[in-house]
Scaffold this motif. Structure first.
Motif, short mmCIF file in Angstrom:
data_model
loop_
_atom_site.label_atom_id
_atom_site.label_comp_id
_atom_site.label_asym_id
_atom_site.label_seq_id
_atom_site.Cartn_x
_atom_site.Cartn_y
_atom_site.Cartn_z
N LEU A 131 0.83 -1.20 0.00
CA LEU A 131 0.00 0.00 0.00
C LEU A 131 0.86 1.26 0.00
CD1 LEU A 131 -2.84 -1.08 2.45
CD2 LEU A 131 -3.02 -0.73 -0.02
N GLU A 132 1.97 1.23 0.73
CA GLU A 132 2.90 2.37 0.73
C GLU A 132 3.48 2.59 -0.65
OE1 GLU A 132 5.61 1.33 3.89
OE2 GLU A 132 4.37 2.32 5.41
N LYS A 137 3.38 5.85 -5.79
CA LYS A 137 3.21 5.96 -7.23
C LYS A 137 2.31 7.11 -7.62
CE LYS A 137 3.87 1.11 -8.40
NZ LYS A 137 3.22 -0.08 -8.96
N LYS A 138 1.39 7.48 -6.72
CA LYS A 138 0.40 8.53 -7.04
C LYS A 138 0.96 9.89 -6.88
CE LYS A 138 -3.65 5.86 -6.14
NZ LYS A 138 -4.92 5.76 -5.55
#
Length: 138
Positions: A131-132, A137-138
Motif C-alpha cells: 500500500l505504501e 506511485k500517485k
C-alpha cells in the motif's frame, strides 16, 4: 447425511475464499489489488458468490492468500463442524467407547497458533508495504 449425500454435496469455493480471506484479515480491496489491475472490490464480491471457480483463477487466488488450492477446493465447514462435534458429544452412551477419546496430537496446538499469528503479522506487514508503494506511485 449419508456418505453418498456427502460425496454429492458440492463445496462452495467462493464462500471458502471469503472465509479464508476473512480469517487472514484481508479486505476485498486488498485481495483485488493482489490479483491485478482488472480486479476491484465488486469483482471479488461477485467471485465469492460463485460455487465453482476455474482452476487457473483458483491458483492465482490461493497464491495471493498464501494458502493451498486444496484448502479452497476441499474445505467443507459443515463437515468440519460435525467432526469437531464428535469430540464434544456428551449424548453418546458410556459403553465400551463412551467419551474416552484417546487423542494423541503430533504437534503442539499453541505452536501452530503462534505460527498462524506470525504469518498473519507478516502478511499484514507485506500488505502495508504494498500500500505504501501504491501511495508513492500517485
Amino acid at each position: 447425511m449419508t456418505n453418498t449425500e456427502a460425496m454429492e454435496k458440492k463445496i462452495h469455493q467462493g464462500r471458502n475464499i471469503k472465509r479464508f480471506r476473512e480469517m487472514l484479515g484481508i479486505k476485498q480491496d486488498a485481495l483485488a489489488f493482489e490479483l491485478g489491475d482488472d480486479w476491484n472490490q465488486q469483482k471479488i464480491s461477485l467471485l465469492e458468490q460463485k460455487e465453482t471457480i476455474d482452476a487457473p483463477l483458483l491458483q492465482q487466488i490461493s497464491a495471493a492468500l498464501k494458502i493451498p488450492v486444496e484448502a479452497i477446493q476441499n474445505f467443507d465447514e459443515e463437515a468440519a463442524i460435525a467432526y469437531i462435534n464428535t469430540f464434544n458429544d456428551s449424548s453418546s452412551n458410556h459403553g465400551a467407547i463412551g467419551n474416552n477419546y484417546n487423542c494423541t496430537l503430533t504437534f503442539n496446538p499453541l505452536d501452530k497458533m503462534i505460527e498462524l499469528y506470525e504469518r498473519m503479522l507478516q502478511q499484514q506487514k507485506e500488505m502495508i508495504e504494498k500500500l505504501e508503494r501504491l501511495i508513492e506511485k500517485k
